[in-house]
Design a protein around this motif. Structure first.
Motif, PDB file in Angstrom:
ATOM      1  N   GLU A  91      -6.230  32.865  -6.846  1.00  0.00           N
ATOM      2  CA  GLU A  91      -7.248  31.893  -7.265  1.00  0.00           C
ATOM      3  C   GLU A  91      -8.207  32.514  -8.267  1.00  0.00           C
ATOM      4  O   GLU A  91      -8.610  31.880  -9.248  1.00  0.00           O
ATOM      5  CB  GLU A  91      -8.007  31.361  -6.056  1.00  0.00           C
ATOM      6  CG  GLU A  91      -7.172  30.442  -5.188  1.00  0.00           C
ATOM      7  CD  GLU A  91      -7.828  30.125  -3.839  1.00  0.00           C
ATOM      8  OE1 GLU A  91      -8.888  30.726  -3.517  1.00  0.00           O
ATOM      9  OE2 GLU A  91      -7.273  29.291  -3.119  1.00  0.00           O
ATOM     10  N   ALA A  95      -8.684  31.368 -12.185  1.00  0.00           N
ATOM     11  CA  ALA A  95     -10.007  31.006 -12.697  1.00  0.00           C
ATOM     12  C   ALA A  95     -10.342  31.814 -13.955  1.00  0.00           C
ATOM     13  O   ALA A  95     -10.984  31.297 -14.881  1.00  0.00           O
ATOM     14  CB  ALA A  95     -11.075  31.228 -11.625  1.00  0.00           C
ATOM     15  N   ARG A  96      -9.902  33.045 -14.002  1.00  0.00           N
ATOM     16  CA  ARG A  96     -10.184  33.891 -15.179  1.00  0.00           C
ATOM     17  C   ARG A  96      -9.383  33.426 -16.396  1.00  0.00           C
ATOM     18  O   ARG A  96      -9.818  33.622 -17.531  1.00  0.00           O
ATOM     19  CB  ARG A  96      -9.845  35.341 -14.874  1.00  0.00           C
ATOM     20  CG  ARG A  96     -10.847  35.992 -13.965  1.00  0.00           C
ATOM     21  CD  ARG A  96     -10.528  37.439 -13.749  1.00  0.00           C
ATOM     22  NE  ARG A  96     -11.508  38.026 -12.871  1.00  0.00           N
ATOM     23  CZ  ARG A  96     -11.313  39.125 -12.181  1.00  0.00           C
ATOM     24  NH1 ARG A  96     -10.157  39.777 -12.284  1.00  0.00           N
ATOM     25  NH2 ARG A  96     -12.252  39.598 -11.389  1.00  0.00           N
ATOM     26  N   VAL A  98      -8.736  30.396 -17.212  1.00  0.00           N
ATOM     27  CA  VAL A  98      -9.229  29.110 -17.710  1.00  0.00           C
ATOM     28  C   VAL A  98     -10.297  29.307 -18.747  1.00  0.00           C
ATOM     29  O   VAL A  98     -10.968  30.180 -18.941  1.00  0.00           O
ATOM     30  CB  VAL A  98      -9.768  28.238 -16.549  1.00  0.00           C
ATOM     31  CG1 VAL A  98     -10.432  26.985 -17.065  1.00  0.00           C
ATOM     32  CG2 VAL A  98      -8.632  27.903 -15.623  1.00  0.00           C
TER      33      VAL A  98
END
Length: 98
Positions: A91, A95-96, A98
């Motif tokens: 996760e 997230a990184r 994006v």
């Protein structure tokens, strides 16, 4: 406990998926607990209905379960913690990106 349940059956994830059956529930460890005591919500593992309370597959039938799988509830807890950590890392990585 929702994060734990979302993993699916930990016994199935460890290679016994052919025996999995039913919805996933959260099992509170019995190891080290008294007859009427309940373990903390931090000491839980996700198991399907078959691996929870059906004989001889279920963790509630400790002797037959351990004979069949060579795993204790503490082994399953360790696998659950590892799976949760791997999911958390995935996760964070997503997230990184994006």
């Amino acid at each position: 406990m929702g994060r734990v349940a979302s993993l699916g059956c930990i016994v199935g994830l460890l290679g016994f998926e052919a025996e999995c059956e039913g919805r996933t529930c959260v099992h509170h460890l019995r190891d080290g607990q008294g007859i009427t005591d309940r373990a903390s919500d931090f000491l839980t593992i996700p198991v399907c209905e078959a691996h929870h309370d059906r004989q001889p597959f279920g963790v509630h039938y400790q002797r037959s379960f351990r004979t069949r799988t060579s795993m204790t509830e503490l082994d399953l807890l360790a696998a659950t913690i590892r799976a949760l950590e791997l999911r958390r890392q995935a996760e964070i990585g997503a997230a990184r990106r994006v």
